[in-house]
Design an enzyme around this catalytic site. Sequence first.
Site, PDB file in Angstrom:
ATOM      1  N   ALA A 151       0.878  -1.404   0.087  1.00 62.64           N
ATOM      2  CA  ALA A 151       0.130   0.024  -0.125  1.00 62.64           C
ATOM      3  C   ALA A 151       0.897   1.199  -0.061  1.00 62.64           C
ATOM      4  O   ALA A 151       2.158   1.257   0.759  1.00 62.64           O
ATOM      5  CB  ALA A 151      -1.105  -0.117   1.304  1.00 62.64           C
ATOM      6  N   GLY A 166      17.588  10.970   1.457  1.00 58.60           N
ATOM      7  CA  GLY A 166      16.713  10.488   2.161  1.00 58.60           C
ATOM      8  C   GLY A 166      16.856  10.244   3.521  1.00 58.60           C
ATOM      9  O   GLY A 166      16.070   9.193   4.186  1.00 58.60           O
ATOM     10  N   GLU A 209      13.421  13.327   8.224  1.00 57.19           N
ATOM     11  CA  GLU A 209      11.885  12.749   8.208  1.00 57.19           C
ATOM     12  C   GLU A 209      11.161  13.602   7.037  1.00 57.19           C
ATOM     13  O   GLU A 209      11.434  14.689   6.773  1.00 57.19           O
ATOM     14  CB  GLU A 209      11.488  13.007   9.608  1.00 57.19           C
ATOM     15  N   LYS A 263      13.633   8.214  19.636  1.00 54.38           N
ATOM     16  CA  LYS A 263      14.408   6.928  19.903  1.00 54.38           C
ATOM     17  C   LYS A 263      14.849   6.810  21.400  1.00 54.38           C
ATOM     18  O   LYS A 263      15.083   5.629  21.719  1.00 54.38           O
ATOM     19  CB  LYS A 263      15.578   7.213  18.668  1.00 54.38           C
ATOM     20  N   GLY A 306      18.823   6.156   5.834  1.00 56.82           N
ATOM     21  CA  GLY A 306      18.947   5.896   4.511  1.00 56.82           C
ATOM     22  C   GLY A 306      18.423   4.613   4.259  1.00 56.82           C
ATOM     23  O   GLY A 306      18.170   3.732   5.073  1.00 56.82           O
TER      24      GLY A 306
HETATM   25  P1  NAP Z   1       8.969   8.265   2.970  1.00 54.36           P
HETATM   26  O1  NAP Z   1      10.294   8.184   1.749  1.00 54.36           O
HETATM   27  O2  NAP Z   1       8.350   9.700   2.980  1.00 54.36           O
HETATM   28  O3  NAP Z   1       8.226   7.277   2.135  1.00 54.36           O
HETATM   29  C1  NAP Z   1       6.729   7.132   3.003  1.00 54.36           C
HETATM   30  C2  NAP Z   1       5.840   6.202   2.120  1.00 54.36           C
HETATM   31  O4  NAP Z   1       4.734   5.773   3.045  1.00 54.36           O
HETATM   32  C3  NAP Z   1       5.744   6.494   0.746  1.00 54.36           C
HETATM   33  O5  NAP Z   1       5.781   5.379  -0.250  1.00 54.36           O
HETATM   34  C4  NAP Z   1       4.173   7.030   0.813  1.00 54.36           C
HETATM   35  O6  NAP Z   1       3.374   6.722  -0.270  1.00 54.36           O
HETATM   36  C5  NAP Z   1       3.691   6.100   1.845  1.00 54.36           C
HETATM   37  N1  NAP Z   1       2.433   6.977   2.565  1.00 54.36           N
HETATM   38  C6  NAP Z   1       2.540   7.875   3.305  1.00 54.36           C
HETATM   39  N2  NAP Z   1       1.331   8.060   3.808  1.00 54.36           N
HETATM   40  C7  NAP Z   1       0.452   7.433   3.367  1.00 54.36           C
HETATM   41  C8  NAP Z   1      -0.824   7.108   3.738  1.00 54.36           C
HETATM   42  N3  NAP Z   1      -1.625   7.970   4.354  1.00 54.36           N
HETATM   43  N4  NAP Z   1      -1.467   6.023   3.044  1.00 54.36           N
HETATM   44  C9  NAP Z   1      -0.567   5.099   2.318  1.00 54.36           C
HETATM   45  N5  NAP Z   1       0.596   5.414   2.088  1.00 54.36           N
HETATM   46  C10 NAP Z   1       1.229   6.329   2.634  1.00 54.36           C
HETATM   47  O7  NAP Z   1       9.340   7.827   4.292  1.00 54.36           O
HETATM   48  P2  NAP Z   1      10.715   6.977   4.741  1.00 54.36           P
HETATM   49  O8  NAP Z   1      12.000   7.794   4.834  1.00 54.36           O
HETATM   50  O9  NAP Z   1      10.712   5.767   4.102  1.00 54.36           O
HETATM   51  O10 NAP Z   1      10.221   6.384   6.175  1.00 54.36           O
HETATM   52  C11 NAP Z   1       9.521   5.661   6.384  1.00 54.36           C
HETATM   53  C12 NAP Z   1       9.348   5.489   8.103  1.00 54.36           C
HETATM   54  O11 NAP Z   1      10.482   4.598   8.301  1.00 54.36           O
HETATM   55  C13 NAP Z   1       9.076   6.509   8.836  1.00 54.36           C
HETATM   56  O12 NAP Z   1       8.468   6.026  10.079  1.00 54.36           O
HETATM   57  C14 NAP Z   1      10.398   6.909   9.196  1.00 54.36           C
HETATM   58  O13 NAP Z   1      10.518   7.693  10.409  1.00 54.36           O
HETATM   59  C15 NAP Z   1      11.157   5.736   9.151  1.00 54.36           C
HETATM   60  N6  NAP Z   1      12.619   5.628   9.066  1.00 54.36           N
HETATM   61  C16 NAP Z   1      13.218   6.415   8.199  1.00 54.36           C
HETATM   62  C17 NAP Z   1      14.588   6.216   7.886  1.00 54.36           C
HETATM   63  C18 NAP Z   1      15.213   6.968   6.697  1.00 54.36           C
HETATM   64  O14 NAP Z   1      16.479   6.784   6.852  1.00 54.36           O
HETATM   65  N7  NAP Z   1      14.493   7.495   5.780  1.00 54.36           N
HETATM   66  C19 NAP Z   1      15.056   5.631   8.904  1.00 54.36           C
HETATM   67  C20 NAP Z   1      14.562   4.829   9.896  1.00 54.36           C
HETATM   68  C21 NAP Z   1      13.356   5.181  10.144  1.00 54.36           C
HETATM   69  P3  NAP Z   1       3.890   7.635  -1.691  1.00 54.36           P
HETATM   70  O15 NAP Z   1       5.204   6.945  -1.992  1.00 54.36           O
HETATM   71  O16 NAP Z   1       2.688   6.898  -2.694  1.00 54.36           O
HETATM   72  O17 NAP Z   1       3.700   8.989  -1.584  1.00 54.36           O
HETATM   73  N1  HSE Z   2      15.412  11.061   9.942  1.00 55.29           N
HETATM   74  C1  HSE Z   2      16.096   9.923  10.751  1.00 55.29           C
HETATM   75  C2  HSE Z   2      17.559  10.455  10.841  1.00 55.29           C
HETATM   76  C3  HSE Z   2      16.044   8.605  10.157  1.00 55.29           C
HETATM   77  O1  HSE Z   2      17.915  11.375  10.522  1.00 55.29           O
HETATM   78  O2  HSE Z   2      18.096   9.898  11.838  1.00 55.29           O
HETATM   79  C4  HSE Z   2      16.461   7.610  10.879  1.00 55.29           C
HETATM   80  O3  HSE Z   2      15.855   7.276  11.912  1.00 55.29           O
END
Ligand code: NAP
Ligand code: HSE
Length: 431
Positions: A43, A188, A191, A206, A302
């Site tokens: 999804a 990437g 947040e 965290k 990342g």
């Molecule tokens: P992201 O790149 O913004 O991706 C979010 C995804 O969720 C997208 O595919 C988006 O869909 C989908 N989404 C958002 N709202 C939605 C909704 N209402 N219904 C259905 N789909 C929805 O975020 P991310 O960086 O991958 O992070 C995802 C999670 O991992 C977050 O909780 C973040 O805190 C955590 N996290 C991230 C990292 C990092 O380094 N990025 C590291 C650790 C943890 P669309 O693509 O269609 O817009």
């Molecule tokens: N935005 C978060 C960071 C992603 O920069 O550490 C990993 O949790």
Amino acid sequence: MSELKVGLAGLGTVGAGVVRMLERQKKALIARTGREIKVVAVAARDRAKDRGIDLSGVRWHDDPVALARDPDIDVFVELMGGDGDPAKAAVIAALEAGKPVVTANKALLARCGADLAARSEASGAALRFEAAVAGGIPIVKALREALAGNHITRVSGILNGTCNYILTRMADEKLSFDACLAEAQRLGYAEADPTFDIDGFDSAHKLSILTSLAFGTKVDADSIYVEGIRSLTLADLEAADDLGYKVKLLGVAVRTEEGIEQRVHPTMVPKHWPIAQVSGVINAVAVDGDAVAVTLVGPGAGGDATASAVVGDLADLATSAGGYAFGAPAADLVPAERAPMQHHEGGYYIRLSAVNKPGTAAIIAGRMADEGISLESIVQRRPARSRDGEPATVILITYATTEEAVRRAVAAIDAEGVLASVPQVIRIEKD
Ligand code: NAP
Ligand code: HSE
């Protein structure tokens, strides 16, 4: 061979990384777990978006909650983010349907972790979240399992990749805060709303999870003192460098006589300390136990780093039931107390923009002395071309004192009308 059928909500930086990693490591994961871990349904918001991943043969759900209830998935992976719906509703729906959940969502866990843990126990469906803390570093597993025999006194570290990336590039390359943040977003790391990173809340989310795992408390980010990096300037980083320090955004949870002190704030650490050398998107988490003290270092954000943690949880679930979410029954977790920050003791860096007039230095030194604060150094920095009336930068380094003494002294200096802008105060960790 039985498959572990995965329903994956969220196909962004992390979600797409998980799909790629499961494909890339398919054979190795089968060899390790005896099962194929296969994404069968997904999804996200935009079905038409090109994500550079092959989703042929994978069912699409517009509604993540419907995906969580899909009878043809064995495990639900939540990688959408946000502490409300649809992430919360979908995780609850999966747990209520008896499906184990893997999530990277520290904001959701910080807000509802204890409740989700109780739901997980009630339904017997595991709740796993290795990716929620410090990206690719396996600190959750280490605290929940490997260090279970220790009485832990302190957990601390660099918990946000975006902030460490910004501070490193500002200090090393003299780049602006905004340019470094934009690059962290492009890579990437940040947040969806980067204020969570730079204002310290992501680190606090965290830290609240680490505190629960280490000290058996209910997850509670509100009991954490939080300051971010928004007010730090190149001048602060350069002054720290001249004085033999690096500035890091640290999260610290430590047992004190008044409870568990939990704080997130910029901290000056001596350059020769290993944590001072943790650069860029790298995170580090140090755990002090009565038997062992360990520090784990690795990429904190990342796609690949975070996917590594998600896939690790999936591999665990492919072979075992999961255990308690926070290492103990939810009913046994105790409320986290907020140890008063005013009693924090340590050295301080104080940068003042002081009105350039006779008596200012005496006022500053006097108000510090009134609070019994002993100064290790006091330096006045002149601008390259100083003009009459232009404020002077005064940098004070204190010996160990208390937070409340520093706050009172700075307020007393301000009340004298000798400051041209808001003072900058950074806590120092010393040998
Ligand atoms: P992201 O790149 O913004 O991706 C979010 C995804 O969720 C997208 O595919 C988006 O869909 C989908 N989404 C958002 N709202 C939605 C909704 N209402 N219904 C259905 N789909 C929805 O975020 P991310 O960086 O991958 O992070 C995802 C999670 O991992 C977050 O909780 C973040 O805190 C955590 N996290 C991230 C990292 C990092 O380094 N990025 C590291 C650790 C943890 P669309 O693509 O269609 O817009
Ligand atoms: N935005 C978060 C960071 C992603 O920069 O550490 C990993 O949790």
